[in-house]
Design a protein around this motif. Structure first.
Motif, PDB file in Angstrom:
ATOM      1  N   ILE A 152       0.854  -1.197   0.000  1.00 34.69           N
ATOM      2  CA  ILE A 152       0.000   0.000   0.000  1.00 34.69           C
ATOM      3  C   ILE A 152       0.888   1.245   0.000  1.00 34.69           C
ATOM      4  N   GLY A 153       0.316   2.394  -0.337  1.00 41.16           N
ATOM      5  CA  GLY A 153       1.095   3.640  -0.369  1.00 41.16           C
ATOM      6  C   GLY A 153       2.242   3.501  -1.354  1.00 41.16           C
ATOM      7  N   GLY A 154       3.424   3.892  -0.909  1.00 41.16           N
ATOM      8  CA  GLY A 154       4.588   3.825  -1.794  1.00 41.16           C
ATOM      9  C   GLY A 154       4.964   2.411  -2.183  1.00 41.16           C
ATOM     10  N   SER A 155       4.465   1.435  -1.458  1.00 39.22           N
ATOM     11  CA  SER A 155       4.765   0.046  -1.796  1.00 39.22           C
ATOM     12  C   SER A 155       3.724  -0.515  -2.766  1.00 39.22           C
ATOM     13  N   SER A 205       6.504  -4.262   1.606  1.00 39.94           N
ATOM     14  CA  SER A 205       6.292  -3.331   2.718  1.00 39.94           C
ATOM     15  C   SER A 205       7.643  -2.932   3.287  1.00 39.94           C
ATOM     16  N   LYS A 206       7.917  -1.657   3.213  1.00 35.90           N
ATOM     17  CA  LYS A 206       9.207  -1.173   3.722  1.00 35.90           C
ATOM     18  C   LYS A 206       9.377  -1.581   5.192  1.00 35.90           C
ATOM     19  N   THR A 207       8.348  -1.323   5.981  1.00 35.93           N
ATOM     20  CA  THR A 207       8.456  -1.595   7.419  1.00 35.93           C
ATOM     21  C   THR A 207       8.079  -3.029   7.778  1.00 35.93           C
ATOM     22  N   THR A 210       2.855  -2.793   8.213  1.00 34.68           N
ATOM     23  CA  THR A 210       1.673  -2.032   7.800  1.00 34.68           C
ATOM     24  C   THR A 210       0.408  -2.894   7.872  1.00 34.68           C
ATOM     25  N   ARG A 267       7.514   6.465  -0.988  1.00 38.46           N
ATOM     26  CA  ARG A 267       6.911   7.020  -2.219  1.00 38.46           C
ATOM     27  C   ARG A 267       7.940   7.287  -3.310  1.00 38.46           C
ATOM     28  N   GLN A 348       0.174  10.823  -3.642  1.00 40.06           N
ATOM     29  CA  GLN A 348       1.033  10.472  -2.515  1.00 40.06           C
ATOM     30  C   GLN A 348       2.386  11.174  -2.624  1.00 40.06           C
ATOM     31  N   GLU A 352       2.029  13.663   0.342  1.00 37.77           N
ATOM     32  CA  GLU A 352       2.649  13.076   1.536  1.00 37.77           C
ATOM     33  C   GLU A 352       4.026  13.717   1.771  1.00 37.77           C
ATOM     34  N   GLN A 485       6.597  11.666   7.111  1.00 37.09           N
ATOM     35  CA  GLN A 485       5.132  11.664   6.950  1.00 37.09           C
ATOM     36  C   GLN A 485       4.468  11.414   8.300  1.00 37.09           C
ATOM     37  N   VAL A 488       0.516  10.925   9.077  1.00 37.35           N
ATOM     38  CA  VAL A 488      -0.343   9.766   8.819  1.00 37.35           C
ATOM     39  C   VAL A 488      -0.451   8.852  10.043  1.00 37.35           C
ATOM     40  N   LYS A 492      -3.750   6.084  12.341  1.00 36.14           N
ATOM     41  CA  LYS A 492      -3.427   4.654  12.489  1.00 36.14           C
ATOM     42  C   LYS A 492      -3.561   4.240  13.951  1.00 36.14           C
TER      43      LYS A 492
HETATM   44  O1  F6P Z   1       0.919   5.386   5.819  1.00 32.46           O
HETATM   45  C1  F6P Z   1       1.918   5.978   5.110  1.00 32.46           C
HETATM   46  C2  F6P Z   1       3.004   5.034   4.729  1.00 32.46           C
HETATM   47  O2  F6P Z   1       3.912   4.934   5.765  1.00 32.46           O
HETATM   48  C3  F6P Z   1       3.654   5.503   3.445  1.00 32.46           C
HETATM   49  O3  F6P Z   1       4.567   6.482   3.633  1.00 32.46           O
HETATM   50  C4  F6P Z   1       4.181   4.234   2.901  1.00 32.46           C
HETATM   51  O4  F6P Z   1       4.482   4.367   1.545  1.00 32.46           O
HETATM   52  C5  F6P Z   1       3.033   3.309   3.171  1.00 32.46           C
HETATM   53  O5  F6P Z   1       2.540   3.728   4.429  1.00 32.46           O
HETATM   54  C6  F6P Z   1       3.370   1.854   3.197  1.00 32.46           C
HETATM   55  O6  F6P Z   1       4.344   1.553   4.149  1.00 32.46           O
HETATM   56  P1  F6P Z   1       5.144   0.195   4.088  1.00 32.46           P
HETATM   57  O7  F6P Z   1       5.893   0.154   2.819  1.00 32.46           O
HETATM   58  O8  F6P Z   1       6.065   0.246   5.276  1.00 32.46           O
HETATM   59  O9  F6P Z   1       4.165  -0.928   4.200  1.00 32.46           O
END
Ligand code: F6P
Length: 542
Positions: A152-155, A205-207, A210, A267, A348, A352, A485, A488, A492
């Motif tokens: 989602i988002g940048g991913s 997902s970067k983190t 999510t 993003r 975004q 963002e 960002q 956001v 959450k």
């Molecule tokens: O909610 C915003 C955000 O953190 C964005 O900046 C990011 O692209 C998106 O969620 C998805 O995050 P992730 O890649 O960590 O799942």
């Protein structure tokens, strides 16, 4: 008053903008027969015509003074040399490294990061070849035919947008599908009709924390396991993340985990391993061409003087409208159905990044920052909100984007499409002076046109890089951090508190409106009596 709004360059622009009450685009073109060629330039395969913007030479030179005052040239160098530009998170900003190929052009201090990029790129290339050659398959030995990208988002937004854009480059043997929303109707729409035996899931997902992505991944995993057994995940799930340990604990094999790093903002990550699904669905060569196109725009951005630097000019013209004409929105009108996801992608990227009101010195800003971005592809947009663009009391700046050649055989369609693009920009500029006020159109409404020869992978890459750099330049002018960002996060957190209340019905600490809506939701759900879409695992409710 902030340093920026008190500055000489700002005030010069303020004064100059007041003189624009009498500026006429029509007259500007008749007074200067060279205007169209003077106010246009080419870079990275893109042609940018900004001659229909409400600017004159004095405005341009005052905007360039502002860029000088805000040290834009130094900021560009700072990005290139890897300074820690994301100050609130203590991170470098190195997405430009993702598309470079020649180590000799990379500053020495960034060689370790560049080596990491090259290693991951090699791992991606190898994985793509194995999938395409059916050296790796699903658990039943069948080749993968469907890539299900979950993020989602940048991913999600970049890969999905580029995959749509590269429609004519889709490999016939493998299709990409995208799941982002936690609304399971999306998951149901995508999974319905797919054969789990031939599905490869890419969890992006970067983190790797999510909510939406992990919830969707869990349901997809369950769907897969129900049909293929517990050990299917090992072969059918890949991950792209900057937290590989989390993906590993999730059960994804290290061989199937593709890294990227905290110095690539979500993003800005389309050309990192987040683009793995693109490489799988378009082929490695096409993926590399996307990188090449982005790299060409990077080189232009880093090397061109500010007055002929496409991202810089685009950024300055944006600032001109936002801050000196109080324009708070920007319309993106891409005249190519393949670019239908470009405006959502930019929403975004721009909002963002620059939708901020605290500057880098921790002061509240006293000026507008990012405009609201909106857009639908042309010609659809003409049949919805273009009425407002032509006749609302205030003008809305428009970025038209068009491709001179399209890769289909229907010239009639192509010509009409482009004729409409030209006509809309023309109508906005000329307007229509009639005695009947209902038919009157004021005209003098600005736009720019980005003309691509065609939507090649190289041009697509350059288009993405153009807007990425534009966003950075605007953040430098506005003195905000484009790369965090924090805004956001609050929603959450609140959702985590609300979710259990949907079961307990405890509303004591909620505001009256939220409490009433929650109670109503509970009541409606007491009767679980509606027909449900027949998707494995989704129809069964806990
Ligand atoms: O909610 C915003 C955000 O953190 C964005 O900046 C990011 O692209 C998106 O969620 C998805 O995050 P992730 O890649 O960590 O799942």
């Amino acid at each position: 008053m902030s340093e920026l709004t008190a500055s000489l360059a700002w005030n010069a622009l303020q004064n100059h903008s007041e003189r624009f009450a009498n500026f006429s685009l029509k007259d500007a073109f008749s007074d200067d027969t060279e205007r169209a060629s003077r106010l246009s330039l080419s870079a990275g395969g893109l042609f940018y015509d900004y001659s229909k913007e409400l600017i004159d030479d004095d405005a341009l030179s005052a905007l360039l003074d502002l860029a000088g005052q805000q040290n834009v040239a130094k900021a560009i160098q700072a990005m290139q040399s890897g300074e820690e530009l994301n100050t609130t998170e203590g991170r470098q900003v190195l997405h430009h490294l993702l598309r470079q190929t020649d180590k000799s052009t990379i500053p020495t201090q960034l060689h370790p990061q560049f080596d990491a990029v090259i290693n991951t790129r090699a791992k991606m290339k190898d994985a793509v070849a194995r999938v395409h050659n059916a050296d790796v398959t699903g658990v039943t030995g069948k080749a993968f035919t469907d890539i299900v990208h979950i993020g989602i988002g940048g991913s999600y937004l970049g890969p999905e947008m580029i995959y749509q854009g590269m429609q004519v480059h889709h490999l016939p043997s493998i299709r990409c599908h995208f799941i982002s929303n936690i609304c399971a109707h999306e998951l149901a729409r995508v999974l319905d009709g797919l054969n789990p035996e031939t599905c490869l899931f890419v969890v992006a997902s970067k983190t790797f924390t999510t909510l939406e992505t992990l919830t969707n991944a869990n349901t997809a995993k369950h769907w897969l396991e129900q049909q293929l057994g517990k050990n299917a995940v090992g072969q059918h799930f890949y991950a792209v993340t900057s937290s590989p340990e989390k993906a590993e604990s999730y059960g994804i094999s290290p061989a199937h985990i593709f890294a990227f790093w905290d110095w690539v903002g979500g993003r800005f990550s389309s050309f990192s391993a987040i683009g793995l699904s693109l490489a799988l669905g378009l082929g490695w060569e096409t993926f590399e061409s996307l990188l090449d196109g982005a790299a060409t725009m990077d080189t232009h951005f880093f090397d061109a003087p500010l007055n002929v630097n496409m991202p810089v000019l685009m950024a300055l013209i944006g600032v001109w409208y936002v801050n000196f004409f109080d324009r708070e929105s920007l319309c993106i009108a891409a005249y190519d159905s393949r670019l239908r996801s470009f405006a959502p992608f930019l929403q975004q990227l721009e909002m963002e990044s620059n939708g901020k009101s605290t500057d880098l010195n921790n002061n509240a800003v006293d000026y507008h920052t990012c405009p609201t971005i909106f857009g639908e592809p042309g010609t659809n947009c003409q049949h919805s909100y273009f009425q407002l663009l032509h006749q609302s009391p205030e003008f809305v700046p428009v970025n038209f984007i068009a491709c001179a050649q399209q890769e289909h055989t229907h010239k009639e369609h192509q010509d009409w499409l482009f004729a409409n693009c030209l006509a809309q920009a023309n109508a906005l500029m000329l307007g229509q002076q009639t005695a009947d006020q209902h038919k009157h159109m004021p005209g003098n409404r600005p736009s720019s046109t980005l003309l691509l020869d065609r939507l090649s992978p190289e041009n697509m890459g350059a288009l993405v890089a153009l807007y990425e750099h534009k966003v950075y330049v605007q953040s430098v002018i506005w003195n905000v951090n484009a790369f965090d960002q924090w805004g956001v996060e609050l929603g959450k957190q609140i959702s985590k508190g609300i979710k259990p209340k949907l079961d307990t019905g405890d509303t004591h600490d909620l505001d009256p409106s939220t409490a009433a809506l929650l109670t109503r939701y509970q009541k409606i759900n007491e009767a679980d009596d509606i027909p449900r879409q027949n998707t494995p695992d989704i129809k069964k409710r806990a």
